[in-house]
Scaffold this active site. Structure first.
Site, PDB file in Angstrom:
ATOM      1  CG  ASN A 488      -1.711   1.300   1.358  1.00 60.92           C
ATOM      2  OD1 ASN A 488      -2.692   1.495   0.651  1.00 60.92           O
ATOM      3  ND2 ASN A 488      -1.303   2.196   2.262  1.00 60.92           N
ATOM      4  CD  GLU A 489      -1.517   5.698   0.043  1.00 63.50           C
ATOM      5  OE1 GLU A 489      -0.952   6.238   1.023  1.00 63.50           O
ATOM      6  OE2 GLU A 489      -2.663   6.006  -0.336  1.00 63.50           O
ATOM      7  N   PRO A 490       3.644   2.511  -1.561  1.00 59.01           N
ATOM      8  CG  PRO A 490       4.506   1.143  -3.253  1.00 59.01           C
ATOM      9  CD  PRO A 490       3.223   1.536  -2.588  1.00 59.01           C
ATOM     10  CG  HIS A 560      -4.429   4.608  -3.281  1.00 60.08           C
ATOM     11  ND1 HIS A 560      -3.768   4.387  -2.095  1.00 60.08           N
ATOM     12  CD2 HIS A 560      -4.846   3.382  -3.713  1.00 60.08           C
ATOM     13  CE1 HIS A 560      -3.768   3.088  -1.824  1.00 60.08           C
ATOM     14  NE2 HIS A 560      -4.409   2.466  -2.801  1.00 60.08           N
TER      15      HIS A 560
END
Length: 855
Positions: A488-490, A560
């Site tokens: 998630n969101e690296p 996202h």
């Protein structure tokens, strides 16, 4: 120096110039406009002519045209609001206005006399309000307010009229003062003397000395000291020059004289002052970066919201009606639809995905009840969430002999419930179990570990065992329909990923290969990054290139999208650096929440999707699916707009405008039962969810409910409406979408209050739509669903109820009755045309469904 935020620039056709500003340096000036200054925060010194005043918060002063005035900061920071009015605007109807000199200074009067000044403060706030909303004809409204303000000044304040002869002398003096100041500024670094200026102006020294004192309110030497000190302070704080260098550059004859005057004025030596405000004498690269950051930072970054909140507080004594967002005229539109139009196939891509906070929350009874009811009402296909491997799911265990023991009990309980309510998992593979973490960095209240594994094989073995267990329990055929998203969101390094992009690329590769080693048909993708990095950097392109070059499978791309960006990249980097240095994670979460957010325009979602598709087509041969696995009207849990009708229109508008651009768009989240931070105390605390913690359906939920009733073919679509068809039934959805106003777009939240949540939007009229649907024949049941602030907005009902907290069961039951659209039903025999008319208020939506029955 003064930092300035202009609300409007003066134009020939507009009588005013309005702005907030922060005074940091000495400044002397004059202008043809009348200026009203209002201190919103802190204090400031101001000298008008020979008079010197200290203005504190709430103080107001009117500076007449061509009055020479100078301002200087005190020890406090300050924010001022200024309104400059061109007297020519009134001249046609009131010629003597150009000769009036008002006496209007609030700080010279006691509390009992402040009502006179409160009216002026109210007019200033009203002008800014209208400038911000920009309603149709707002220029006329502001013009009328400016006339009312002038009339009020004439009626309620003392003034004198300047004679023509005196006005001519004043104009001549202004020209001379301007010439003197220009000469001083041009020769500041030299040892400019009064004699030099007298020679330049062809005047005697005695006359010039008295002229300067009388017109500038200070002696020549005092003015010279002020501007030299002002330049020295600027150089002191914004350059790495030595004290000797900057003293001579500022025009002082010696360092000794500079030091003495500086200490007399600021009570510190220059060196002490520099240390007090931040030493910039080190020439290191880090200090140079810090210097640039300091130079770019203004009061706009931190205090403007409080300033506008203060300004708008002055609306109350004048006119609360100014806050009515619905005063505009009604807009109208006619829609003609032929049901025989074949139309285009419509797949409700938005039903593909919904989301929630973290896996363990899905084990709660109340949470499960909400998902079950939503599935019955709407019926989503997949559900995404954080934390399948986090410690509270108790998956990864080490026994007494040091052996790895996997416990799938909670995973089974969650996935079994998904199956029961007919929804499939969209599995985000993260975060890191404590047993295999490489470091202690965490995010969220529930401490999601965001580090890489200390050994990649421990991670890939975990993933493979998880996949095998799911296949053994649910079958190959079922699990091959699921999605597996890697992390998630690296892109938010030191927030959600301890490492750089290259380390994530390798981590992704190892994870994908582990999954594909079990079955090539399993769907794996990523990188689950934010819209900001997609716009600003080549992160996504680099990821595509890595996958293509190294032949790493990529079955879907996940992104996202939120409508906000951070106002200051430097502040973001500060937080990331604190995280890198090991600062407490909960404090860092607070820092993230406190960052000012600047909103993109209303086309942001569409723009990101277009950009993403363009990059996919450019870099990837086989086009993978595109999934938006987080999307919302705000990235901030606690943003009070999240509970409002605005979000319903936001959802409807964006979903209908982006048909065909993505395979899913998962709203983050379906419920307020989530704990990224501590659970919200208030029922309507601005949580992300479509449903409140007690199961109250927000307008955002009802937006999906209305969308779920659309048919399978689009027979007509345009801005703010869509008409669909399914068999012989017709569905028409009309909505009225208004976005944020200018102040809110730029990070000001002062008008967003718990009990008043609609003052931050652009003004739009109600929309009347005349409908003519032709080609109908038969007996129809006509159902109308109305969603607006009066019908279906549970937060508005809660506010009208008195904003009760810790509600009783009775109060919750009452509000549940309010969390549903208004429904009207009628039956008609129709032969040919169906005609109707709907009126949709701002932030509202209306659905008309024509179901053909057997008569």
């Amino acid at each position: 120096m003064e930092y300035k935020y202009e609300i409007i620039r003066s134009q020939d056709s507009f009588p005013i110039k309005a702005f907030t500003h922060s005074i940091n340096r000495f400044e002397m000036h004059w202008h043809k406009e009348v200026e009203i200054l209002l201190v919103l925060q802190g204090s400031v010194n101001i000298r008008v002519g020979n008079e010197r005043y200290l203005l504190q918060e709430d103080d107001l002063i009117l500076i007449n045209r061509n009055e020479i005035h100078n301002t200087n900061k005190t020890e406090e920071d300050n924010i001022l609001f200024a309104l400059q009015i061109n007297p020519e605007y009134y001249a046609t109807h009131y010629p003597q206005i150009k000769k009036i000199v008002f006496d209007c200074k609030s700080f010279l009067h006691g509390k009992n006399e402040q009502k006179r000044f409160d009216t002026i403060r109210g007019y200033l706030a009203q002008i800014v309000w209208e400038l911000n909303k920009k309603r149709e004809g707002y220029q006329l409204t502001i013009g009328s307010i400016v006339y009312l303000l002038a009339a009020y000044l004439v009626d309620n304040f003392d003034y004198v009229l300047i004679e023509d002869k005196k006005e001519a002398i004043m104009s001549k003096n202004i020209i001379r003062i301007q010439s003197i100041i220009e000469y001083i500024n041009d020769n500041l670094e030299k040892k400019v003397t009064l004699k030099d200026i007298a020679d330049n102006q062809n005047l005697s020294i005695y006359y010039l000395s008295h002229f300067i004192k009388e017109n500038m309110g200070m002696s020549f030497q005092e003015y010279l000291n002020n501007i030299r000190l002002d330049k020295a302070v600027y150089l002191l704080l914004n350059t790495n020059k030595t004290i000797t260098e900057l003293s001579y550059e500022s025009g002082f004859s010696s360092t000794k004289s500079f030091n003495k005057l500086f200490k007399d004025t600021y009570c510190f030596t220059p060196t002490e002052y520099r240390k007090k405000c931040g030493d910039k004498t080190n020439n290191s690269e880090d200090n140079d970066k810090e210097l640039e950051k300091k130079k770019s930072k203004t009061y706009l970054d931190v205090d403007r919201s409080a300033a506008f909140k203060k300004l708008f507080s002055y609306l109350n004594p004048l006119d609360n009606k100014v806050k009515d967002n619905n005063r505009s005229l009604i807009d109208s539109e006619a829609i003609f639809v032929d049901v025989n139009n074949g139309g285009l196939e419509y797949k409700p891509y938005w039903k593909k995905l919904t989301t929630f906070g973290r896996a363990s929350e899905g084990l709660r009874q109340k949470w499960q009840g909400q998902l079950k009811e939503m599935q019955e009402d709407i019926g989503f296909e997949y559900i995404r969430f954080h934390g399948i491997f986090s410690d509270d799911m108790m998956v990864y265990n080490i026994d007494d002999d040091g052996n790895i023991v996997y416990n799938w009990s909670y995973v089974d309980e969650l996935f079994d419930f998904f199956k029961k309510v007919n929804i499939k998992p969209f599995v985000e593979l993260g975060f890191m179990p404590s047993e295999i973490k490489s470091s202690d960095e965490v995010m969220f209240w529930w401490k999601a570990n965001v580090s890489q594994p200390r050994d990649i094989k421990l991670w890939t073995n975990l993933v493979k065992e998880f996949i095998k267990h799911c296949i053994n329990r649910y079958g190959f055929k079922e699990v091959e329909t699921w999605y597996f998203e890697v992390w998630n969101e690296p892109d938010l390094e030191y927030a959600f990923w301890i490492g750089n992009r290259e380390s994530y690329f390798k981590f992704y590769e190892e994870t994908v290969l582990a999954i594909k080693s079990i079955s090539s048909k399993l769907r794996v993708g990523g990188p689950s990054i934010t819209h900001q990095i997609t716009m600003d950097e080549t992160w996504l392109e680099d990821y595509f290139i890595y996958c293509k070059t190294n032949k790493v499978p990529l079955d879907f791309v996940s992104l996202h999208i939120y409508p906000e960006s951070f106002s200051s990249k430097e502040e973001v980097e500060d937080i990331r650096m604190k995280a890198k240095l090991g600062e407490d994670s909960l404090k860092l979460m607070t820092d993230w929440k406190l960052l000012k957010r600047i909103y993109f325009d209303k086309n942001h979602t569409c723009d990101i999707l277009s950009s993403a598709n363009k990059k996919i087509n450019m870099f990837l041969t086989n086009k993978p699916e595109l999934h938006i696995t987080e999307w919302n009207a705000s990235s901030c849990c606690g943003n009070l707009i999240n509970d409002t009708c605005f979000v319903a229109a936001f959802i409807i508008s964006n979903i209908l405008k982006n048909i065909g651009k993505t395979d899913s768009m998962g709203f983050w989240t379906f419920t307020d039962i989530m704990e990224e931070t501590k659970a919200g105390i208030s029922e309507f605390h601005g949580g992300f969810g479509l449903i409140s913690k007690n199961g109250l359906k927000k307008p955002s939920y009802l937006a999906y409910y209305l969308l779920s009733k659309l048919g399978q073919r689009i027979i007509k679509q345009d801005d703010e409406y869509i008409v669909t068809k399914e068999d012989e039934n017709i569905q028409m959805l009309v909505y009225n979408y208004a976005y944020f106003d200018d102040l809110f777009l730029n990070g000001d939240t002062s008008a967003l209050l718990n009990t008043e949540r609609y003052l931050v939007f652009e003004d739009k009229p109600s929309k009347i739509v005349k409908i003519n649907i032709s080609g109908l024949s038969g007996y129809y049941k006509i159902t109308r669903y109305q969603l607006n602030r009066e019908h279906g907005s549970v937060v508005d009902a809660w506010i009208n109820m008195g904003t009760p907290e810790n509600m009783t069961e009775e109060e919750v039951r009452y509000l549940k009755g309010k969390s549903y659209p208004k429904i009207n039903i009628e039956y008609l025999d129709i032969s040919g045309d169906y005609k109707d008319e709907v009126c949709v208020p701002i932030h509202g939506a209306e659905l008309i469904v024509l179901d053909k029955k057997i008569g």
